[in-house]
Design a protein around this motif. Sequence first.
Motif, PDB file in Angstrom:
ATOM      1  N   LEU A   1     -69.507  33.830 -34.734  1.00 46.81           N
ATOM      2  CA  LEU A   1     -68.348  33.169 -34.699  1.00 46.81           C
ATOM      3  C   LEU A   1     -67.704  31.892 -35.378  1.00 46.81           C
ATOM      4  O   LEU A   1     -68.743  30.933 -35.274  1.00 46.81           O
ATOM      5  CB  LEU A   1     -67.732  33.419 -33.377  1.00 46.81           C
ATOM      6  CG  LEU A   1     -67.960  34.631 -32.464  1.00 46.81           C
ATOM      7  CD1 LEU A   1     -68.000  34.572 -30.747  1.00 46.81           C
ATOM      8  CD2 LEU A   1     -66.994  35.498 -32.758  1.00 46.81           C
ATOM      9  N   PRO A   2     -66.477  31.951 -35.996  1.00 43.03           N
ATOM     10  CA  PRO A   2     -65.951  30.631 -36.503  1.00 43.03           C
ATOM     11  C   PRO A   2     -66.090  29.581 -35.256  1.00 43.03           C
ATOM     12  O   PRO A   2     -65.726  29.838 -34.198  1.00 43.03           O
ATOM     13  CB  PRO A   2     -64.809  30.956 -37.005  1.00 43.03           C
ATOM     14  CG  PRO A   2     -64.831  32.495 -37.323  1.00 43.03           C
ATOM     15  CD  PRO A   2     -65.653  33.109 -36.160  1.00 43.03           C
TER      16      PRO A   2
ATOM     17  N   ASP B   1     -63.877  27.471 -34.333  1.00 42.91           N
ATOM     18  CA  ASP B   1     -62.651  27.192 -33.480  1.00 42.91           C
ATOM     19  C   ASP B   1     -62.410  28.448 -32.733  1.00 42.91           C
ATOM     20  O   ASP B   1     -61.176  28.392 -32.206  1.00 42.91           O
ATOM     21  CB  ASP B   1     -61.581  26.745 -34.417  1.00 42.91           C
ATOM     22  CG  ASP B   1     -61.207  27.813 -35.516  1.00 42.91           C
ATOM     23  OD1 ASP B   1     -61.866  28.602 -35.905  1.00 42.91           O
ATOM     24  OD2 ASP B   1     -60.009  27.344 -36.162  1.00 42.91           O
ATOM     25  N   ASN B   2     -63.202  29.557 -32.960  1.00 40.14           N
ATOM     26  CA  ASN B   2     -62.855  30.884 -32.319  1.00 40.14           C
ATOM     27  C   ASN B   2     -63.036  30.730 -30.890  1.00 40.14           C
ATOM     28  O   ASN B   2     -63.998  30.324 -30.174  1.00 40.14           O
ATOM     29  CB  ASN B   2     -63.558  31.951 -32.800  1.00 40.14           C
ATOM     30  CG  ASN B   2     -63.008  33.060 -32.425  1.00 40.14           C
ATOM     31  OD1 ASN B   2     -62.770  33.465 -31.321  1.00 40.14           O
ATOM     32  ND2 ASN B   2     -63.248  34.044 -33.335  1.00 40.14           N
ATOM     33  N   GLU B   3     -61.896  31.014 -29.945  1.00 37.18           N
ATOM     34  CA  GLU B   3     -62.024  30.672 -28.460  1.00 37.18           C
ATOM     35  C   GLU B   3     -63.045  31.734 -27.865  1.00 37.18           C
ATOM     36  O   GLU B   3     -63.530  31.684 -27.038  1.00 37.18           O
ATOM     37  CB  GLU B   3     -60.775  30.787 -27.847  1.00 37.18           C
ATOM     38  CG  GLU B   3     -60.133  32.304 -27.676  1.00 37.18           C
ATOM     39  CD  GLU B   3     -58.644  32.328 -27.318  1.00 37.18           C
ATOM     40  OE1 GLU B   3     -58.221  33.532 -26.752  1.00 37.18           O
ATOM     41  OE2 GLU B   3     -58.121  31.238 -26.726  1.00 37.18           O
ATOM     42  N   ILE B   4     -63.344  32.895 -28.617  1.00 38.09           N
ATOM     43  CA  ILE B   4     -64.448  33.984 -28.090  1.00 38.09           C
ATOM     44  C   ILE B   4     -65.656  33.213 -27.831  1.00 38.09           C
ATOM     45  O   ILE B   4     -66.512  33.758 -27.067  1.00 38.09           O
ATOM     46  CB  ILE B   4     -64.329  35.240 -29.030  1.00 38.09           C
ATOM     47  CG1 ILE B   4     -63.041  35.700 -29.344  1.00 38.09           C
ATOM     48  CG2 ILE B   4     -65.310  36.172 -28.708  1.00 38.09           C
ATOM     49  CD1 ILE B   4     -63.252  36.785 -30.449  1.00 38.09           C
ATOM     50  N   ARG B   5     -65.836  32.113 -28.889  1.00 44.20           N
ATOM     51  CA  ARG B   5     -67.126  31.430 -28.559  1.00 44.20           C
ATOM     52  C   ARG B   5     -67.188  31.013 -26.951  1.00 44.20           C
ATOM     53  O   ARG B   5     -68.195  30.766 -26.571  1.00 44.20           O
ATOM     54  CB  ARG B   5     -67.302  30.264 -29.424  1.00 44.20           C
ATOM     55  CG  ARG B   5     -67.885  30.666 -30.734  1.00 44.20           C
ATOM     56  CD  ARG B   5     -68.079  29.355 -31.484  1.00 44.20           C
ATOM     57  NE  ARG B   5     -69.235  29.238 -32.354  1.00 44.20           N
ATOM     58  CZ  ARG B   5     -69.884  28.416 -33.046  1.00 44.20           C
ATOM     59  NH1 ARG B   5     -69.687  27.186 -32.796  1.00 44.20           N
ATOM     60  NH2 ARG B   5     -70.811  28.511 -34.073  1.00 44.20           N
TER      61      ARG B   5
ATOM     62  N   GLU C   1     -63.526  20.861 -27.531  1.00 45.24           N
ATOM     63  CA  GLU C   1     -62.600  20.430 -28.190  1.00 45.24           C
ATOM     64  C   GLU C   1     -61.963  21.410 -29.310  1.00 45.24           C
ATOM     65  O   GLU C   1     -60.791  21.853 -29.204  1.00 45.24           O
ATOM     66  CB  GLU C   1     -62.873  19.069 -28.769  1.00 45.24           C
ATOM     67  CG  GLU C   1     -61.520  18.435 -29.614  1.00 45.24           C
ATOM     68  CD  GLU C   1     -61.902  17.075 -30.216  1.00 45.24           C
ATOM     69  OE1 GLU C   1     -60.768  16.746 -31.117  1.00 45.24           O
ATOM     70  OE2 GLU C   1     -62.753  16.660 -29.820  1.00 45.24           O
ATOM     71  N   GLU C   2     -62.957  22.158 -29.818  1.00 43.24           N
ATOM     72  CA  GLU C   2     -62.778  23.257 -31.086  1.00 43.24           C
ATOM     73  C   GLU C   2     -62.198  24.347 -30.176  1.00 43.24           C
ATOM     74  O   GLU C   2     -61.137  25.037 -30.767  1.00 43.24           O
ATOM     75  CB  GLU C   2     -63.943  23.711 -31.585  1.00 43.24           C
ATOM     76  CG  GLU C   2     -64.533  22.244 -32.720  1.00 43.24           C
ATOM     77  CD  GLU C   2     -65.877  22.539 -33.278  1.00 43.24           C
ATOM     78  OE1 GLU C   2     -66.174  21.808 -34.136  1.00 43.24           O
ATOM     79  OE2 GLU C   2     -66.566  23.422 -32.395  1.00 43.24           O
ATOM     80  N   TRP C   3     -62.720  24.827 -29.115  1.00 49.29           N
ATOM     81  CA  TRP C   3     -62.124  25.910 -28.298  1.00 49.29           C
ATOM     82  C   TRP C   3     -60.689  25.849 -27.886  1.00 49.29           C
ATOM     83  O   TRP C   3     -59.877  26.825 -27.697  1.00 49.29           O
ATOM     84  CB  TRP C   3     -62.794  26.492 -27.253  1.00 49.29           C
ATOM     85  CG  TRP C   3     -64.499  26.612 -27.678  1.00 49.29           C
ATOM     86  CD1 TRP C   3     -64.860  27.011 -29.006  1.00 49.29           C
ATOM     87  CD2 TRP C   3     -65.624  26.485 -26.836  1.00 49.29           C
ATOM     88  NE1 TRP C   3     -66.363  27.354 -29.137  1.00 49.29           N
ATOM     89  CE2 TRP C   3     -66.537  26.712 -27.841  1.00 49.29           C
ATOM     90  CE3 TRP C   3     -65.976  26.200 -25.699  1.00 49.29           C
ATOM     91  CZ2 TRP C   3     -68.056  26.882 -27.495  1.00 49.29           C
ATOM     92  CZ3 TRP C   3     -67.146  26.190 -25.178  1.00 49.29           C
ATOM     93  CH2 TRP C   3     -68.430  26.466 -26.167  1.00 49.29           C
ATOM     94  N   ASP C   4     -60.389  24.438 -27.592  1.00 47.42           N
ATOM     95  CA  ASP C   4     -58.970  24.367 -26.891  1.00 47.42           C
ATOM     96  C   ASP C   4     -58.771  25.105 -25.659  1.00 47.42           C
ATOM     97  O   ASP C   4     -57.728  25.629 -25.495  1.00 47.42           O
ATOM     98  CB  ASP C   4     -57.856  24.450 -28.080  1.00 47.42           C
ATOM     99  CG  ASP C   4     -56.578  23.919 -27.440  1.00 47.42           C
ATOM    100  OD1 ASP C   4     -56.715  23.007 -26.959  1.00 47.42           O
ATOM    101  OD2 ASP C   4     -55.567  24.386 -27.962  1.00 47.42           O
ATOM    102  N   ILE C   5     -59.781  24.996 -24.713  1.00 50.44           N
ATOM    103  CA  ILE C   5     -59.528  25.757 -23.629  1.00 50.44           C
ATOM    104  C   ILE C   5     -59.171  24.903 -22.521  1.00 50.44           C
ATOM    105  O   ILE C   5     -59.134  23.558 -22.705  1.00 50.44           O
ATOM    106  CB  ILE C   5     -60.975  26.236 -23.174  1.00 50.44           C
ATOM    107  CG1 ILE C   5     -61.647  25.171 -22.944  1.00 50.44           C
ATOM    108  CG2 ILE C   5     -61.519  27.216 -24.113  1.00 50.44           C
ATOM    109  CD1 ILE C   5     -63.278  25.449 -22.405  1.00 50.44           C
TER     110      ILE C   5
END
Length: 436
Positions: free
Chosen positions: A117-118, A120-124, A156-160
């Motif tokens: 997964l990339p 910044d992909n929130e699926i991560r 930070e990348e996921w922005d959750i």
Amino acid sequence: MATVQPQLVFVDGSFNELAQEMADYIHVGDEVKTLIEKDQQDEVLKKIVLASTALNSVPEKEFTPAYNLLVYLIMQSKNANMLLSKVCDNLMKPITSSPTNGPGLALGALTNIFNMLPPDNEIRYHVFSAIVRFVKHHGLFDYMKRYLPKLDQWVEEWDIDEEDQRKMFEEIAEVAKDAGDEEASYDYVLKAVRTFAEEDIKSEEAQRLSLRAIKTAITSPTHFDFQDLMSIPAISALSDSNHVYFELLEIFAEKDLEDYNDFNEEHEGFLEKEHLDADKLYRKMRLLTFASLAASTSSREIPYKNIAKALQIPEEDIEMWTIDVIRAQLVEGKLSQKKQVFLVHRTTYRVFGEKQWRELGDRIDGWRSTLKTVASALRKEQVSAEAAKKRDAEELERKLAGASVMDGGRTMGGDRGGRRGLGDRPPPKPRNDDDD
């Protein structure tokens, strides 16, 4: 979970060709063939994913390539999040084809999903949460621990949002606790407590996590710094909602054994009610009291009797407690049996507030006074040395001058012993012919 390119078994072919191969492999080829002919890609993937539990029973050597291909196909869908969640659920189930290596195979598959997964992909985030649950179930915290330093960057990348962060941090704290890593567990409980916004710090959830953080800190045999707790708004809010626990925290943060005993007398039965180990807490307060005593001693020498009084122990036990406090890295020093004192080399301040600033100021003033005295003594010694040097030089000069005068008397001024000098000789007698 290092970012690497996962191994794929099938790397050539269109989506339809690869999907048909996967469907045939898990025995739903006929059902999928019709959907492929109708170009219903999402329906094809749903059918394959629903049947993908069959992959948990394939031969061990085929397990990883098969799951990688499944994930590769899912990544072509706009609904990858939902489909990957189902795959993660499948991997949480037993790998029947390899009871021994199954957990490692499943964890490897989950890791490959994460890496594909990339960033910044929130699926991560959802995949990582599945990995945390898997690690907890199988007791594999050491595997995950090495990746935790990257977690702040990932969050930070996921922005959750704060709630998802808090949920994840608490799950990690639970995994660490089960693995016996109290320090990591405590760190992630604190991370969870810090996620509360100002308007939520008095909520039931905030109080629950705050109390957990306090209990973990005061009962830990290795944690002695409580200022990190005192600075968190959700913890401070307990001073109103749960003042007894907050009072206990204040005692461990900056007070001594005597205050702890007063607390127990005032709140008799509190420790038992809260299932807190009284013996462990009492021992910890003695170590903290020893540290405070060392920090407040300006002379750097603590008499045995003062240690015994502060720790409420007989003097013959002082050596044992000294070893313990040094082992806890609260104090450095050594015992002087001859002088009956503990010589403090270094100590740790439990709290550094106004009182400690005053003590430090007094100590600096003492050092300044000592340095002035030493400097004054050095200046006097320097003046004295320079005066002595001048006197020696003058004495040497005088002696040299005297020696010069004496030498002149012997060679030019005549012989004082009765011999005549060159200038005292009579004139030569004239010669004539009769002298021959």
